[in-house]
Scaffold this motif. Sequence first.
Motif, PDB file in Angstrom:
ATOM      1  N   SER A  78     -47.687 -13.586  59.647  1.00 60.16           N
ATOM      2  CA  SER A  78     -47.261 -14.859  59.054  1.00 60.16           C
ATOM      3  C   SER A  78     -46.416 -15.681  60.006  1.00 60.16           C
ATOM      4  N   GLY A  79     -45.921 -15.055  61.062  1.00 57.07           N
ATOM      5  CA  GLY A  79     -45.051 -15.766  61.997  1.00 57.07           C
ATOM      6  C   GLY A  79     -43.618 -15.847  61.500  1.00 57.07           C
ATOM      7  N   LYS A  80     -43.282 -15.055  60.491  1.00 55.51           N
ATOM      8  CA  LYS A  80     -41.933 -15.044  59.938  1.00 55.51           C
ATOM      9  C   LYS A  80     -41.450 -13.610  59.826  1.00 55.51           C
ATOM     10  N   GLU A  81     -40.140 -13.439  59.868  1.00 53.44           N
ATOM     11  CA  GLU A  81     -39.559 -12.123  59.682  1.00 53.44           C
ATOM     12  C   GLU A  81     -38.342 -12.238  58.769  1.00 53.44           C
ATOM     13  N   ALA A  82     -38.122 -11.201  57.963  1.00 58.36           N
ATOM     14  CA  ALA A  82     -37.014 -11.193  57.019  1.00 58.36           C
ATOM     15  C   ALA A  82     -35.943 -10.235  57.496  1.00 58.36           C
ATOM     16  N   PHE A  83     -34.697 -10.568  57.164  1.00 62.30           N
ATOM     17  CA  PHE A  83     -33.581  -9.690  57.488  1.00 62.30           C
ATOM     18  C   PHE A  83     -32.504  -9.864  56.428  1.00 62.30           C
TER      19      PHE A  83
ATOM     20  N   ASN B 226     -40.806 -16.738  66.289  1.00 63.91           N
ATOM     21  CA  ASN B 226     -41.049 -17.305  67.613  1.00 63.91           C
ATOM     22  C   ASN B 226     -39.777 -17.514  68.418  1.00 63.91           C
ATOM     23  N   GLY B 227     -38.636 -17.049  67.911  1.00 58.54           N
ATOM     24  CA  GLY B 227     -37.397 -17.139  68.664  1.00 58.54           C
ATOM     25  C   GLY B 227     -36.516 -18.319  68.268  1.00 58.54           C
ATOM     26  N   ASN B 228     -36.985 -19.196  67.394  1.00 60.79           N
ATOM     27  CA  ASN B 228     -36.130 -20.297  66.946  1.00 60.79           C
ATOM     28  C   ASN B 228     -34.973 -19.745  66.131  1.00 60.79           C
ATOM     29  N   ALA B 229     -33.828 -20.386  66.235  1.00 67.07           N
ATOM     30  CA  ALA B 229     -32.631 -19.900  65.557  1.00 67.07           C
ATOM     31  C   ALA B 229     -32.530 -20.382  64.117  1.00 67.07           C
ATOM     32  N   VAL B 230     -33.549 -21.034  63.592  1.00 64.20           N
ATOM     33  CA  VAL B 230     -33.512 -21.550  62.229  1.00 64.20           C
ATOM     34  C   VAL B 230     -33.806 -20.415  61.261  1.00 64.20           C
ATOM     35  N   ALA B 231     -32.951 -20.269  60.246  1.00 63.91           N
ATOM     36  CA  ALA B 231     -33.170 -19.254  59.224  1.00 63.91           C
ATOM     37  C   ALA B 231     -32.912 -19.888  57.869  1.00 63.91           C
ATOM     38  N   GLY B 232     -33.543 -19.343  56.850  1.00 66.64           N
ATOM     39  CA  GLY B 232     -33.344 -19.847  55.500  1.00 66.64           C
ATOM     40  C   GLY B 232     -33.195 -18.701  54.532  1.00 66.64           C
ATOM     41  N   ILE B 233     -32.465 -18.960  53.458  1.00 69.15           N
ATOM     42  CA  ILE B 233     -32.252 -17.930  52.442  1.00 69.15           C
ATOM     43  C   ILE B 233     -33.401 -17.980  51.443  1.00 69.15           C
ATOM     44  N   LEU B 234     -33.877 -16.820  51.050  1.00 69.31           N
ATOM     45  CA  LEU B 234     -34.984 -16.724  50.106  1.00 69.31           C
ATOM     46  C   LEU B 234     -34.431 -16.825  48.689  1.00 69.31           C
ATOM     47  N   VAL B 235     -34.964 -17.761  47.900  1.00 71.32           N
ATOM     48  CA  VAL B 235     -34.514 -17.964  46.525  1.00 71.32           C
ATOM     49  C   VAL B 235     -35.713 -17.907  45.594  1.00 71.32           C
ATOM     50  N   ASP B 236     -35.442 -17.687  44.303  1.00 69.37           N
ATOM     51  CA  ASP B 236     -36.524 -17.685  43.317  1.00 69.37           C
ATOM     52  C   ASP B 236     -36.756 -19.107  42.815  1.00 69.37           C
ATOM     53  N   THR B 237     -37.570 -19.251  41.768  1.00 68.16           N
ATOM     54  CA  THR B 237     -37.924 -20.589  41.285  1.00 68.16           C
ATOM     55  C   THR B 237     -36.743 -21.344  40.702  1.00 68.16           C
ATOM     56  N   LYS B 238     -35.660 -20.639  40.352  1.00 65.47           N
ATOM     57  CA  LYS B 238     -34.471 -21.297  39.808  1.00 65.47           C
ATOM     58  C   LYS B 238     -33.361 -21.407  40.854  1.00 65.47           C
ATOM     59  N   ASN B 239     -33.725 -21.294  42.132  1.00 62.57           N
ATOM     60  CA  ASN B 239     -32.804 -21.395  43.274  1.00 62.57           C
ATOM     61  C   ASN B 239     -31.701 -20.335  43.242  1.00 62.57           C
ATOM     62  N   ARG B 240     -32.019 -19.150  42.726  1.00 64.25           N
ATOM     63  CA  ARG B 240     -31.085 -18.027  42.772  1.00 64.25           C
ATOM     64  C   ARG B 240     -31.439 -17.199  43.998  1.00 64.25           C
ATOM     65  N   PRO B 241     -30.447 -16.816  44.807  1.00 65.29           N
ATOM     66  CA  PRO B 241     -30.755 -16.063  46.029  1.00 65.29           C
ATOM     67  C   PRO B 241     -31.268 -14.659  45.723  1.00 65.29           C
ATOM     68  N   VAL B 242     -32.164 -14.191  46.580  1.00 70.71           N
ATOM     69  CA  VAL B 242     -32.700 -12.836  46.458  1.00 70.71           C
ATOM     70  C   VAL B 242     -31.785 -11.915  47.246  1.00 70.71           C
ATOM     71  N   SER B 243     -31.204 -10.928  46.554  1.00 75.77           N
ATOM     72  CA  SER B 243     -30.302 -10.003  47.237  1.00 75.77           C
ATOM     73  C   SER B 243     -31.106  -8.875  47.873  1.00 75.77           C
ATOM     74  N   CYS B 244     -30.490  -8.224  48.841  1.00 75.00           N
ATOM     75  CA  CYS B 244     -31.186  -7.125  49.523  1.00 75.00           C
ATOM     76  C   CYS B 244     -30.228  -5.955  49.713  1.00 75.00           C
ATOM     77  N   ARG B 245     -30.808  -4.791  49.950  1.00 74.11           N
ATOM     78  CA  ARG B 245     -30.040  -3.572  50.189  1.00 74.11           C
ATOM     79  C   ARG B 245     -30.488  -2.956  51.502  1.00 74.11           C
ATOM     80  N   TYR B 246     -29.660  -2.133  52.023  1.00 73.81           N
ATOM     81  CA  TYR B 246     -29.960  -1.446  53.265  1.00 73.81           C
ATOM     82  C   TYR B 246     -31.021  -0.390  53.015  1.00 73.81           C
ATOM     83  N   GLY B 247     -32.065  -0.377  53.830  1.00 71.26           N
ATOM     84  CA  GLY B 247     -33.125   0.618  53.676  1.00 71.26           C
ATOM     85  C   GLY B 247     -33.804   0.478  52.331  1.00 71.26           C
ATOM     86  N   PHE B 248     -34.086   1.621  51.695  1.00 73.16           N
ATOM     87  CA  PHE B 248     -34.699   1.616  50.372  1.00 73.16           C
ATOM     88  C   PHE B 248     -33.703   2.084  49.324  1.00 73.16           C
TER      89      PHE B 248
END
Length: 134
Positions: free
Chosen positions: A79-84, A96-118
């Motif tokens: 896809s040319g994108k990576e998540a972190f 591609n090395g660009n420094a632009v990043a965006g936060i992933l949100v759902d349809t109601k603009n709530r951020p998607v939280s993440c955890r380390y590993g599984f």
Amino acid sequence: MSQPETVQPKTVRPEPNQEPDIVKWVGLGFVIGLVVAVITLEMYGYIKHPSEVDKATIAEFKLLSLQTEADVRVSEKSSGKEAFCANDYLLIRPSNGNAVAGILVDTKNRPVSCRYGFAKTDAEEDYLKRQTQP
């Protein structure tokens, strides 16, 4: 009794040197039709106007379930994108090395939280972090 007279409609004849300007009337009809079409599309909401919120949207994603009976196909192409994960939120940036990043949100603009590993819980996440640190 007298018979009613039949009225003959008067026909307007152009003067011999003056012909009707067909191009002018066709052009005018086209412009009027175009204006009516745009007004109609606007009234029924088919013309979408961008808002200030739309300017902040970079891309839209969809989530595919892995537990469906349907045959889910995913492209082999990248896809040319990576998540972190940063500050417990999932961010996406181009690979591609660009420094632009965006936060992933759902349809109601709530951020998607993440955890380390599984990790499923906070305690499990702390345990996994301690295992990988020297």
